[in-house]
Design a protein around this motif. Structure first.
Motif, mmCIF file in Angstrom:
data_model
loop_
_atom_site.group_PDB
_atom_site.id
_atom_site.type_symbol
_atom_site.label_atom_id
_atom_site.label_comp_id
_atom_site.label_asym_id
_atom_site.label_seq_id
_atom_site.Cartn_x
_atom_site.Cartn_y
_atom_site.Cartn_z
ATOM 1 N N PRO A 46 0.839 -1.198 0.000
ATOM 2 C CA PRO A 46 0.000 0.000 0.000
ATOM 3 C C PRO A 46 0.877 1.252 0.000
ATOM 4 C CG PRO A 46 -0.807 -1.593 1.611
ATOM 5 C CD PRO A 46 0.520 -2.096 1.128
ATOM 6 N N ASP A 47 0.530 2.209 -0.858
ATOM 7 C CA ASP A 47 1.302 3.449 -0.992
ATOM 8 C C ASP A 47 0.316 4.549 -1.371
ATOM 9 O OD1 ASP A 47 3.030 5.523 -1.573
ATOM 10 O OD2 ASP A 47 3.879 4.578 -3.368
ATOM 11 N N HIS A 48 -0.319 5.095 -0.336
ATOM 12 C CA HIS A 48 -1.342 6.134 -0.525
ATOM 13 C C HIS A 48 -0.766 7.297 -1.325
ATOM 14 C CE1 HIS A 48 -4.546 8.848 1.653
ATOM 15 N NE2 HIS A 48 -4.730 8.771 0.348
ATOM 16 N N LEU A 51 3.276 7.780 -3.712
ATOM 17 C CA LEU A 51 4.407 8.668 -3.421
ATOM 18 C C LEU A 51 5.757 7.965 -3.494
ATOM 19 C CD1 LEU A 51 2.957 10.646 -0.369
ATOM 20 C CD2 LEU A 51 2.932 11.284 -2.793
ATOM 21 N N VAL A 52 5.764 6.649 -3.401
ATOM 22 C CA VAL A 52 7.015 5.863 -3.327
ATOM 23 C C VAL A 52 7.920 6.458 -2.235
ATOM 24 C CG1 VAL A 52 8.878 4.787 -4.656
ATOM 25 C CG2 VAL A 52 6.758 5.441 -5.813
ATOM 26 N N PRO A 53 7.460 6.439 -0.980
ATOM 27 C CA PRO A 53 8.207 7.090 0.104
ATOM 28 C C PRO A 53 9.262 6.182 0.734
ATOM 29 C CG PRO A 53 6.132 6.302 0.960
ATOM 30 C CD PRO A 53 6.168 5.915 -0.503
ATOM 31 N N TRP A 54 10.057 5.522 -0.103
ATOM 32 C CA TRP A 54 11.099 4.626 0.384
ATOM 33 C C TRP A 54 12.122 4.415 -0.726
ATOM 34 C CZ3 TRP A 54 8.567 1.760 -3.164
ATOM 35 C CH2 TRP A 54 7.192 1.610 -3.047
ATOM 36 N N ARG A 55 13.309 4.001 -0.317
ATOM 37 C CA ARG A 55 14.379 3.643 -1.257
ATOM 38 C C ARG A 55 15.301 2.657 -0.538
ATOM 39 N NH1 ARG A 55 19.318 6.386 -0.684
ATOM 40 N NH2 ARG A 55 19.330 8.056 0.874
ATOM 41 N N PHE A 56 16.371 2.222 -1.217
ATOM 42 C CA PHE A 56 17.215 1.160 -0.687
ATOM 43 C C PHE A 56 18.690 1.517 -0.750
ATOM 44 C CE2 PHE A 56 13.505 -0.691 -2.883
ATOM 45 C CZ PHE A 56 12.852 -1.199 -1.786
ATOM 46 N N ILE A 57 19.452 0.961 0.196
ATOM 47 C CA ILE A 57 20.918 1.037 0.196
ATOM 48 C C ILE A 57 21.426 -0.397 0.359
ATOM 49 C CG2 ILE A 57 22.990 1.980 1.291
ATOM 50 C CD1 ILE A 57 21.167 4.138 2.557
ATOM 51 N N LEU A 58 22.377 -0.799 -0.474
ATOM 52 C CA LEU A 58 22.876 -2.167 -0.462
ATOM 53 C C LEU A 58 24.335 -2.209 -0.032
ATOM 54 C CD1 LEU A 58 22.337 -5.177 -1.217
ATOM 55 C CD2 LEU A 58 23.149 -4.585 -3.528
ATOM 56 N N TRP A 59 24.645 -3.140 0.883
ATOM 57 C CA TRP A 59 26.023 -3.418 1.293
ATOM 58 C C TRP A 59 26.326 -4.888 0.986
ATOM 59 C CZ3 TRP A 59 22.845 -0.407 4.334
ATOM 60 C CH2 TRP A 59 23.295 0.890 4.649
ATOM 61 N N GLU A 60 27.306 -5.116 0.136
ATOM 62 C CA GLU A 60 27.755 -6.473 -0.177
ATOM 63 C C GLU A 60 29.279 -6.459 -0.241
ATOM 64 O OE1 GLU A 60 24.653 -8.747 -2.960
ATOM 65 O OE2 GLU A 60 25.518 -7.003 -3.946
ATOM 66 N N VAL A 115 2.612 11.783 7.207
ATOM 67 C CA VAL A 115 3.943 11.171 7.256
ATOM 68 C C VAL A 115 3.855 9.763 7.834
ATOM 69 C CG1 VAL A 115 6.195 11.310 8.435
ATOM 70 C CG2 VAL A 115 5.244 13.332 7.294
ATOM 71 N N TRP A 116 3.011 9.597 8.859
ATOM 72 C CA TRP A 116 2.870 8.288 9.502
ATOM 73 C C TRP A 116 2.463 7.209 8.490
ATOM 74 C CZ3 TRP A 116 4.280 5.096 12.932
ATOM 75 C CH2 TRP A 116 3.468 4.093 13.439
ATOM 76 N N GLU A 117 1.515 7.531 7.594
ATOM 77 C CA GLU A 117 1.103 6.559 6.585
ATOM 78 C C GLU A 117 2.261 6.206 5.657
ATOM 79 O OE1 GLU A 117 -2.429 7.373 4.368
ATOM 80 O OE2 GLU A 117 -3.596 7.843 6.168
ATOM 81 N N GLN A 118 3.073 7.182 5.317
ATOM 82 C CA GLN A 118 4.220 6.930 4.456
ATOM 83 C C GLN A 118 5.251 6.043 5.171
ATOM 84 O OE1 GLN A 118 5.691 10.603 2.481
ATOM 85 N NE2 GLN A 118 3.890 11.571 3.395
ATOM 86 N N VAL A 125 7.105 -2.479 3.161
ATOM 87 C CA VAL A 125 8.160 -2.900 2.231
ATOM 88 C C VAL A 125 9.104 -3.871 2.934
ATOM 89 C CG1 VAL A 125 10.194 -2.114 0.943
ATOM 90 C CG2 VAL A 125 8.053 -0.858 0.748
ATOM 91 N N CYS A 126 9.500 -3.538 4.157
ATOM 92 C CA CYS A 126 10.392 -4.436 4.915
ATOM 93 C C CYS A 126 9.763 -5.812 5.070
ATOM 94 C CB CYS A 126 10.693 -3.848 6.297
ATOM 95 S SG CYS A 126 11.724 -2.368 6.293
ATOM 96 N N MET A 127 8.483 -5.860 5.420
ATOM 97 C CA MET A 127 7.830 -7.152 5.631
ATOM 98 C C MET A 127 7.702 -7.920 4.331
ATOM 99 S SD MET A 127 6.823 -8.685 8.371
ATOM 100 C CE MET A 127 7.182 -10.379 7.947
ATOM 101 N N ASN A 128 7.370 -7.231 3.231
ATOM 102 C CA ASN A 128 7.288 -7.906 1.935
ATOM 103 C C ASN A 128 8.640 -8.488 1.527
ATOM 104 O OD1 ASN A 128 4.582 -7.701 1.286
ATOM 105 N ND2 ASN A 128 4.936 -6.607 -0.623
ATOM 106 N N ILE A 129 9.703 -7.758 1.825
ATOM 107 C CA ILE A 129 11.043 -8.244 1.512
ATOM 108 C C ILE A 129 11.334 -9.516 2.293
ATOM 109 C CG2 ILE A 129 13.492 -7.707 1.914
ATOM 110 C CD1 ILE A 129 12.831 -4.839 0.947
ATOM 111 N N LEU A 130 10.978 -9.530 3.574
ATOM 112 C CA LEU A 130 11.174 -10.745 4.372
ATOM 113 C C LEU A 130 10.377 -11.909 3.790
ATOM 114 C CD1 LEU A 130 11.086 -9.717 8.147
ATOM 115 C CD2 LEU A 130 13.067 -9.997 6.655
ATOM 116 N N HIS A 131 9.144 -11.651 3.417
ATOM 117 C CA HIS A 131 8.319 -12.711 2.840
ATOM 118 C C HIS A 131 8.939 -13.251 1.558
ATOM 119 C CE1 HIS A 131 4.481 -11.230 5.073
ATOM 120 N NE2 HIS A 131 5.046 -12.214 5.723
ATOM 121 N N ALA A 132 9.353 -12.340 0.677
ATOM 122 C CA ALA A 132 9.902 -12.769 -0.609
ATOM 123 C C ALA A 132 11.181 -13.581 -0.420
ATOM 124 C CB ALA A 132 10.165 -11.546 -1.492
#
Length: 196
Positions: A46-48, A51-60, A115-118, A125-132
């Protein structure tokens, strides 16, 4: 005994999902195509307002140890009384797993969308990532810790003033069996509202 992370159906999976421990992860982490798929599935939340109010940083790879040096230096600045053993532990935080993904909440003030909804969208997103990742057979764990809340570390990560770490997700291969933990009884958490 019930099998953990049962992927025979969506409901079976949700009823048995269990995180791995970042402290007990080994190689390999997700392959590039797996990580791309994890992120593709991760953003289906869900993203009311779209807005795409998230992004990612990767460390490998070596980036984990290099950022470990940043964390160690910051910890030494914050806690000059701590010795080498603690500093080494801080330096090794991102070395616990082959891959570490920062999920950044980029929530901003909006005339219609709180802001809270965002921020909740970033948590989804975090939970979907764990599921995937779990459904792919990978070990994963959603953490935060002091690293997620320190201004100096936020600057080193390249976070903008309105951004926060929603989660640091560790990916790898569990080095031991997963163990179930006690879960709350939802009935004890439920209140039925009634008009007085």
């Amino acid at each position: 005994m019930q099998q953990l992370n049962d992927t025979s159906s969506v409901l079976a999976f949700l009823g048995t999902r269990k995180s791995a421990s970042a402290k007990a992860m080994g190689e390999p982490g997700p392959a590039p195509e797996q990580l791309a798929e994890i992120l593709r599935l991760g953003v289906r939340v869900p993203d009311h307002g779209k807005l795409v109010p998230w992004r990612f940083i990767l460390w490998e790879g070596d980036a984990r140890a290099r950022f470990g040096g940043v964390m160690k230096a910051r910890w030494a600045e914050l806690h000059p009384e701590h010795g080498g053993q603690t500093l080494d532990a801080v330096h090794g935080l991102f070395m616990r797993a082959p891959t570490v993904l920062g999920v950044v909440s980029a929530a901003q003030e909006h005339p219609k969308i709180p802001v809270w909804e965002q921020q909740l969208s970033a948590a989804a997103v975090c939970m979907n990532i764990l599921h995937a990742a779990t459904a792919m057979g990978l070990g994963c764990q959603w953490n935060t810790g002091w690293v997620a809340y320190d201004e100096g570390i936020a600057a080193a990560m390249g976070l903008r003033p309105h951004e926060k770490i929603a989660g640091l997700i560790y990916f790898g291969t569990p080095t031991g069996p997963l163990e179930e933990r006690p879960r709350p009884d939802p009935a004890t958490l439920l209140t039925c509202w009634r008009a007085s």
